[in-house]
Scaffold this motif. Structure first.
Motif, mmCIF file in Angstrom:
data_model
loop_
_atom_site.group_PDB
_atom_site.id
_atom_site.type_symbol
_atom_site.label_atom_id
_atom_site.label_comp_id
_atom_site.label_asym_id
_atom_site.label_seq_id
_atom_site.Cartn_x
_atom_site.Cartn_y
_atom_site.Cartn_z
ATOM 1 N N ASP A 54 0.863 -1.176 0.000
ATOM 2 C CA ASP A 54 0.000 0.000 0.000
ATOM 3 C C ASP A 54 0.898 1.223 0.000
ATOM 4 O O ASP A 54 1.827 1.317 0.809
ATOM 5 C CB ASP A 54 -0.896 0.000 1.247
ATOM 6 C CG ASP A 54 -2.021 1.008 1.109
ATOM 7 O OD1 ASP A 54 -3.171 0.587 0.921
ATOM 8 O OD2 ASP A 54 -1.721 2.215 1.149
ATOM 9 N N GLU A 101 -6.047 4.099 5.506
ATOM 10 C CA GLU A 101 -4.908 4.993 5.223
ATOM 11 C C GLU A 101 -4.654 5.912 6.419
ATOM 12 O O GLU A 101 -3.511 6.198 6.762
ATOM 13 C CB GLU A 101 -5.221 5.862 3.986
ATOM 14 C CG GLU A 101 -5.321 5.091 2.687
ATOM 15 C CD GLU A 101 -3.970 4.820 2.049
ATOM 16 O OE1 GLU A 101 -3.015 5.560 2.323
ATOM 17 O OE2 GLU A 101 -3.882 3.844 1.277
ATOM 18 N N LEU A 142 -4.340 -2.848 2.884
ATOM 19 C CA LEU A 142 -4.640 -2.427 4.262
ATOM 20 C C LEU A 142 -6.012 -2.887 4.723
ATOM 21 O O LEU A 142 -6.185 -3.334 5.857
ATOM 22 C CB LEU A 142 -4.597 -0.891 4.338
ATOM 23 C CG LEU A 142 -3.229 -0.248 4.403
ATOM 24 C CD1 LEU A 142 -3.366 1.259 4.464
ATOM 25 C CD2 LEU A 142 -2.461 -0.774 5.611
ATOM 26 N N LEU A 202 1.941 3.175 3.160
ATOM 27 C CA LEU A 202 2.833 2.621 4.189
ATOM 28 C C LEU A 202 4.261 3.081 3.930
ATOM 29 O O LEU A 202 4.956 2.502 3.096
ATOM 30 C CB LEU A 202 2.764 1.092 4.158
ATOM 31 C CG LEU A 202 1.461 0.503 4.689
ATOM 32 C CD1 LEU A 202 1.325 -0.958 4.276
ATOM 33 C CD2 LEU A 202 1.404 0.615 6.201
ATOM 34 N N VAL A 221 -2.548 4.437 9.253
ATOM 35 C CA VAL A 221 -1.107 4.249 9.043
ATOM 36 C C VAL A 221 -0.413 5.519 8.547
ATOM 37 O O VAL A 221 0.748 5.473 8.128
ATOM 38 C CB VAL A 221 -0.831 3.084 8.048
ATOM 39 C CG1 VAL A 221 -1.384 1.775 8.590
ATOM 40 C CG2 VAL A 221 -1.392 3.383 6.665
ATOM 41 N N ALA A 240 0.945 -2.423 10.224
ATOM 42 C CA ALA A 240 0.407 -3.383 9.246
ATOM 43 C C ALA A 240 0.914 -4.795 9.545
ATOM 44 O O ALA A 240 0.148 -5.765 9.520
ATOM 45 C CB ALA A 240 0.802 -2.960 7.834
#
Ligand SMILES: Cc1cc2nc3c(=O)[nH]c(=O)nc-3n(C[C@H](O)[C@H](O)[C@H](O)COP(=O)(O)OP(=O)(O)OC[C@H]3O[C@@H](n4cnc5c(N)ncnc54)[C@H](O)[C@@H]3O)c2cc1C
Length: 254
Positions: A85, A208, A201, A88, A211, A97
């Motif tokens: 993703d 989003e 995710l 990240l 993280v 994660a």
């Protein structure tokens, strides 16, 4: 025993690295399985050989990271999972994660590397243990498992420390833990058929926003070029005197 190995694909730091627009230029760069994570994979295989079980290699990274996971599968891991993703980016998000995956799947033993050879924060694996609320010991050079306990030898800045830890626990591998095997040709062939999960995710119950990075990289630069070597001349006695002077003035030994 259910073993999860945290494994990152890193730049091969033995190769030439170029920086473009504040980032490492990926064109022409060579990527490898982080060497410290190779020790972790090898140790997982040895523990499985002794105690039975299953090994999952787990990574956060872009699609190209699949190659590093395939290397671990070819060495002998049983399955792989790759969390990709774009959101990240920092140690905070990456460890969240990884911990979410471990929480979903559970494990008895978590192994990672002491640090990654490219960014080298030495944070991610230890953060994962913190998030899961399990014990961890870093930079281990020996691991012995007896039932629900592990006895590890760790490198304490040149000294050695022996620690007994209750499982499940996380350990990070230091050079000297073992001698990682090379993937064999049959191993490479078998790796192609082993389970390989690609996750986002949302599959881990994360968004989003969860993280969003807590750190911002403000600059990135290569180390200064090393100055050219210097050849001393004259009689051996004169050379020794020159060398002592240079060590004092330029080598900053005194
Ligand atoms: C804005 C921003 C952008 C960034 N962009 C990039 C980028 O494009 N590429 C990049 O490589 N880094 C990027 N970083 C750095 C990124 O934060 C770190 O690579 C990442 O958090 C892991 O830290 P580390 O590499 O220092 O690993 P360390 O903390 O040194 O790793 C220790 C151990 O943790 C485990 N581990 C670490 N990372 C992973 C992972 N991804 N998956 C599974 N296990 C892992 C391994 O067992 C490893 O040996 C960025 C950072 C910021 C702030």
């Amino acid at each position: 025993m259910n073993i999860i190995v945290l494994a990152k694909q890193t730049l091969d730091t033995e190769e030439r690295i170029l920086i473009k627009d504040g980032k490492v230029a990926e064109d022409g760069a060579k990527f490898i399985l982080n060497p410290y994570d190779e020790y972790a994979v090898e140790e997982a295989i040895r523990q499985k050989e002794k105690n039975g079980g299953r090994i999952t290699v787990l990574s956060v990274g872009p699609e190209r990271s699949a190659e590093a996971l395939r290397t671990a599968l070819a060495m002998g891991a049983d399955e792989a999972a790759l969390i990709s993703d774009e959101g990240l980016t920092d140690e905070y998000g990456v460890s969240l994660a990884l911990a979410a995956y471990v929480r979903q799947h559970g494990c008895d033993l978590l192994l990672g590397g002491s640090f990654s050879v490219d960014n080298g924060a030495g944070q991610v694996a230890v953060r994962v243990a913190g998030l899961l609320g399990i014990p961890h010991t870093s930079s281990i050079t020996r691991l012995e498992i007896d039932g629900g306990r592990a006895v590890v030898l760790r490198d304490a800045e040149g000294d050695s420390e022996t620690v007994e830890v209750v499982l499940p626990a996380l350990f990070t591998a230091q050079q000297g833990l073992n001698d990682p095997r090379y993937p064999s040709l049959p191993g490479i062939m078998k790796a192609k058929k082993k389970p390989f999960r690609c996750l986002q995710l949302a599959d881990l119950g994360l968004s989003e926003a969860d993280v969003a990075p807590r750190t911002e990289r403000t600059s990135l630069s290569l180390p200064p070029d090393r100055p050219a070597g210097r050849r001393l001349s004259g009689e051996p006695k004169q050379q020794a005197a020159q060398l002592v002077r240079l060590l004092q003035t330029e080598g900053k030994l005194w």
